[in-house]
Design a protein around this motif. Structure first.
Motif, PDB file in Angstrom:
ATOM      1  N   LEU A 222       0.831  -1.204   0.000  1.00 16.83           N
ATOM      2  CA  LEU A 222       0.000   0.000   0.000  1.00 16.83           C
ATOM      3  C   LEU A 222       0.867   1.256   0.000  1.00 16.83           C
ATOM      4  O   LEU A 222       0.561   2.240  -0.693  1.00 16.83           O
ATOM      5  CB  LEU A 222      -0.919  -0.012   1.224  1.00 16.83           C
ATOM      6  N   VAL A 223       1.971   1.197   0.753  1.00 14.50           N
ATOM      7  CA  VAL A 223       2.884   2.347   0.799  1.00 14.50           C
ATOM      8  C   VAL A 223       3.472   2.616  -0.586  1.00 14.50           C
ATOM      9  O   VAL A 223       3.579   3.765  -1.025  1.00 14.50           O
ATOM     10  CB  VAL A 223       4.005   2.104   1.834  1.00 14.50           C
ATOM     11  N   ASP A 224       3.823   1.538  -1.281  1.00 13.90           N
ATOM     12  CA  ASP A 224       4.381   1.695  -2.624  1.00 13.90           C
ATOM     13  C   ASP A 224       3.361   2.294  -3.589  1.00 13.90           C
ATOM     14  O   ASP A 224       3.697   3.131  -4.435  1.00 13.90           O
ATOM     15  CB  ASP A 224       4.862   0.347  -3.163  1.00 13.90           C
ATOM     16  N   ILE A 225       2.101   1.858  -3.459  1.00 13.58           N
ATOM     17  CA  ILE A 225       1.053   2.373  -4.339  1.00 13.58           C
ATOM     18  C   ILE A 225       0.832   3.875  -4.100  1.00 13.58           C
ATOM     19  O   ILE A 225       0.739   4.671  -5.047  1.00 13.58           O
ATOM     20  CB  ILE A 225      -0.258   1.591  -4.138  1.00 13.58           C
ATOM     21  N   VAL A 226       0.772   4.280  -2.799  1.00 12.39           N
ATOM     22  CA  VAL A 226       0.620   5.709  -2.475  1.00 12.39           C
ATOM     23  C   VAL A 226       1.804   6.499  -3.007  1.00 12.39           C
ATOM     24  O   VAL A 226       1.654   7.595  -3.559  1.00 12.39           O
ATOM     25  CB  VAL A 226       0.478   5.900  -0.947  1.00 12.39           C
ATOM     26  N   ASP A 227       2.986   5.914  -2.836  1.00  8.69           N
ATOM     27  CA  ASP A 227       4.209   6.571  -3.324  1.00  8.69           C
ATOM     28  C   ASP A 227       4.132   6.809  -4.833  1.00  8.69           C
ATOM     29  O   ASP A 227       4.432   7.903  -5.329  1.00  8.69           O
ATOM     30  CB  ASP A 227       5.419   5.709  -2.979  1.00  8.69           C
ATOM     31  N   LEU A 228       3.706   5.804  -5.579  1.00  7.85           N
ATOM     32  CA  LEU A 228       3.618   5.931  -7.034  1.00  7.85           C
ATOM     33  C   LEU A 228       2.550   6.942  -7.451  1.00  7.85           C
ATOM     34  O   LEU A 228       2.725   7.686  -8.426  1.00  7.85           O
ATOM     35  CB  LEU A 228       3.327   4.572  -7.662  1.00  7.85           C
ATOM     36  N   LEU A 229       1.423   6.967  -6.711  1.00  5.28           N
ATOM     37  CA  LEU A 229       0.387   7.956  -7.008  1.00  5.28           C
ATOM     38  C   LEU A 229       0.888   9.380  -6.808  1.00  5.28           C
ATOM     39  O   LEU A 229       0.624  10.278  -7.619  1.00  5.28           O
ATOM     40  CB  LEU A 229      -0.848   7.688  -6.149  1.00  5.28           C
ATOM     41  N   LEU A 230       1.630   9.588  -5.709  1.00  2.81           N
ATOM     42  CA  LEU A 230       2.182  10.917  -5.439  1.00  2.81           C
ATOM     43  C   LEU A 230       3.205  11.308  -6.499  1.00  2.81           C
ATOM     44  O   LEU A 230       3.237  12.450  -6.957  1.00  2.81           O
ATOM     45  CB  LEU A 230       2.820  10.948  -4.048  1.00  2.81           C
ATOM     46  N   ARG A 231       4.020  10.339  -6.895  1.00  3.71           N
ATOM     47  CA  ARG A 231       5.000  10.624  -7.950  1.00  3.71           C
ATOM     48  C   ARG A 231       4.298  10.940  -9.270  1.00  3.71           C
ATOM     49  O   ARG A 231       4.740  11.826 -10.022  1.00  3.71           O
ATOM     50  CB  ARG A 231       5.940   9.428  -8.129  1.00  3.71           C
ATOM     51  N   GLY A 232       3.213  10.229  -9.541  1.00  2.00           N
ATOM     52  CA  GLY A 232       2.454  10.515 -10.755  1.00  2.00           C
ATOM     53  C   GLY A 232       1.874  11.920 -10.743  1.00  2.00           C
ATOM     54  O   GLY A 232       1.900  12.631 -11.756  1.00  2.00           O
ATOM     55  N   GLY A 233       1.367  12.334  -9.572  1.00  2.00           N
ATOM     56  CA  GLY A 233       0.842  13.695  -9.452  1.00  2.00           C
ATOM     57  C   GLY A 233       1.926  14.734  -9.657  1.00  2.00           C
ATOM     58  O   GLY A 233       1.725  15.744 -10.349  1.00  2.00           O
ATOM     59  N   THR A 234       3.100  14.505  -9.051  1.00  3.78           N
ATOM     60  CA  THR A 234       4.222  15.433  -9.208  1.00  3.78           C
ATOM     61  C   THR A 234       4.675  15.484 -10.666  1.00  3.78           C
ATOM     62  O   THR A 234       4.981  16.554 -11.198  1.00  3.78           O
ATOM     63  CB  THR A 234       5.399  15.000  -8.315  1.00  3.78           C
ATOM     64  N   PHE A 235       4.711  14.308 -11.290  1.00  2.14           N
ATOM     65  CA  PHE A 235       5.098  14.231 -12.701  1.00  2.14           C
ATOM     66  C   PHE A 235       4.169  15.097 -13.549  1.00  2.14           C
ATOM     67  O   PHE A 235       4.620  15.856 -14.417  1.00  2.14           O
ATOM     68  CB  PHE A 235       5.049  12.775 -13.165  1.00  2.14           C
ATOM     69  N   GLY A 236       2.875  14.994 -13.285  1.00  6.87           N
ATOM     70  CA  GLY A 236       1.901  15.773 -14.055  1.00  6.87           C
ATOM     71  C   GLY A 236       2.057  17.268 -13.840  1.00  6.87           C
ATOM     72  O   GLY A 236       1.993  18.055 -14.791  1.00  6.87           O
ATOM     73  N   VAL A 237       2.275  17.677 -12.581  1.00  4.41           N
ATOM     74  CA  VAL A 237       2.440  19.102 -12.275  1.00  4.41           C
ATOM     75  C   VAL A 237       3.675  19.658 -12.972  1.00  4.41           C
ATOM     76  O   VAL A 237       3.636  20.728 -13.601  1.00  4.41           O
ATOM     77  CB  VAL A 237       2.532  19.317 -10.751  1.00  4.41           C
ATOM     78  N   LEU A 238       4.811  18.933 -12.863  1.00  2.00           N
ATOM     79  CA  LEU A 238       6.044  19.400 -13.495  1.00  2.00           C
ATOM     80  C   LEU A 238       5.907  19.449 -15.015  1.00  2.00           C
ATOM     81  O   LEU A 238       6.421  20.362 -15.666  1.00  2.00           O
ATOM     82  CB  LEU A 238       7.218  18.495 -13.106  1.00  2.00           C
TER      83      LEU A 238
END
Length: 356
Positions: free
Chosen positions: A8-24
């Motif tokens: 679950l921690v890995d999934i949350v981590d990937l979601l946050l990275r995906g959000g950051t990727f989109g913003v950048l």
């Protein structure tokens, strides 16, 4: 084939990275589409692209795939630090342009990165320490750049942002870089990665919100750090009267006051400092108080250096009489505006045949 199980921690981590990727990615697109494309936009794109790559390489699945092959990640992390430094310089220094000194980290970083990954084990630690110290120096330069001209900055949004940036992004970046060298338990590594992703996402989101709410003046700049002023017809009568007082005081010689600051000018004219900043910025088009004062000083310097009666006056005496504390800042300000040194300008001016 290597396999791993996502928690679950890995999934949350990937979601946050995906959000950051989109913003950048959105920020990169916005920089690329600006009609007034310049150093700020280019350094912003480089900083964003290096951030995208680092987000991918720092993800836990990528770490497991790479195993102990860390020099790729270190290389991109280092490039991210350098582009961050460039971007902050372009953001807070209206006169920024690439110079040979802008590229010194590229001469120092490669041997340290190679040594920290490929050197004999008993030497790797020393290369890691040297690399960390290098990045501490770069981050110190970032903080210095963000805060150096804050007192004379006439753009309120940029002044407030400089404090937030100086004490959030550099410490966080250094923390991420240092922890990348540490060997921790797998569970702790997952939680650290999630915290890193969450903070990175919040920083990227906050910066994108700040950037999208900025006035166009942040991007529009000319050679002397000024931007097109607001038409006087768009100003209120009270603003026009106060602006006239500002111009009259400066034309009367107040710019010759040594160490003149925005606060000192505000006190002399009995105008609140925050309003004076806005008047000079919007009414006259200046982004920085030092540029505003220097324009008056350099115009007077050109007049004095062209005067045959002052041909024997030493350049340093002109610098002191114009309000500069030493010769170096006078020479730098003169060359930035005129393109030659004061000595070269005087020689050319006094060599021209006089007209009767």
């Amino acid at each position: 084939m290597m396999s791993f199980e996502l928690t679950l921690v890995d999934i949350v981590d990937l979601l946050l990275r995906g959000g950051t990727f989109g913003v950048l990615l959105l920020l990169i697109i916005r920089f690329a589409q600006r009609p007034d494309f310049g150093p700020l936009c280019l350094t912003g794109i480089l900083f964003g692209l290096s951030g995208l790559i680092e987000i991918i390489l720092n993800a836990r699945p990528m770490i497991l795939v790479r195993a102990q092959d860390d020099f790729v990640l270190l290389g991109f992390q280092q490039f991210h630090f350098i582009t961050m430094w460039w971007f902050i310089q372009a953001l807070f220094d209206d006169q920024f342009r690439w110079r040979p000194a802008s590229f010194w980290p590229f001469a120092v970083s490669p041997p340290l990165i190679a040594g920290s990954s490929l050197a004999p084990e008993h030497l790797q630690w020393w290369f890691m320490v040297a690399l960390i110290l290098l990045n501490v120096a770069i981050l110190a330069l970032i903080i210095h750049t963000a805060l150096r001209n804050r007192s004379s900055d006439l753009i309120d949004d940029r002044r407030s942002f400089s404090l937030v940036l100086a004490f959030s992004v550099p410490p966080f970046s250094l923390f991420v870089f240092v922890t990348s060298f540490l060997y921790v338990e797998a569970n702790l590594e997952s939680y650290l990665g999630m915290v890193y992703s969450a903070v990175y996402f919040l920083l990227a989101l906050g910066f994108s919100f700040w950037l999208t709410n900025l006035k166009e003046g942040l991007f529009q700049r000319s050679g002397n750090g000024a931007l097109p002023p607001v038409a006087r017809t768009e100003m209120s009568a009270a603003d026009r009267l106060e602006l006239d007082r500002v111009v009259k005081a400066m034309e009367g010689g107040l710019y010759l006051e040594p160490g003149l600051t925005i606060g000192g000018l505000a006190d002399a004219l009995h105008i609140p400092e925050h309003r004076l900043r806005r008047l000079i910025n919007s009414g006259l088009g200046y982004r920085n108080f030092a540029a505003f004062v220097n324009d008056y000083r350099i115009d007077e310097a050109k007049r004095r250096l062209s005067n045959p009666a002052l041909a024997r006056e030493q350049i340093i005496q002109h610098a002191f009489s114009l309000g500069y504390a030493s010769l170096a800042p006078f020479n730098r300000a003169f060359r930035e505006r005129v393109g030659v040194s004061p000595t070269e300008f005087r020689e050319a001016a006094l060599s021209r045949p006089s007209t009767q």
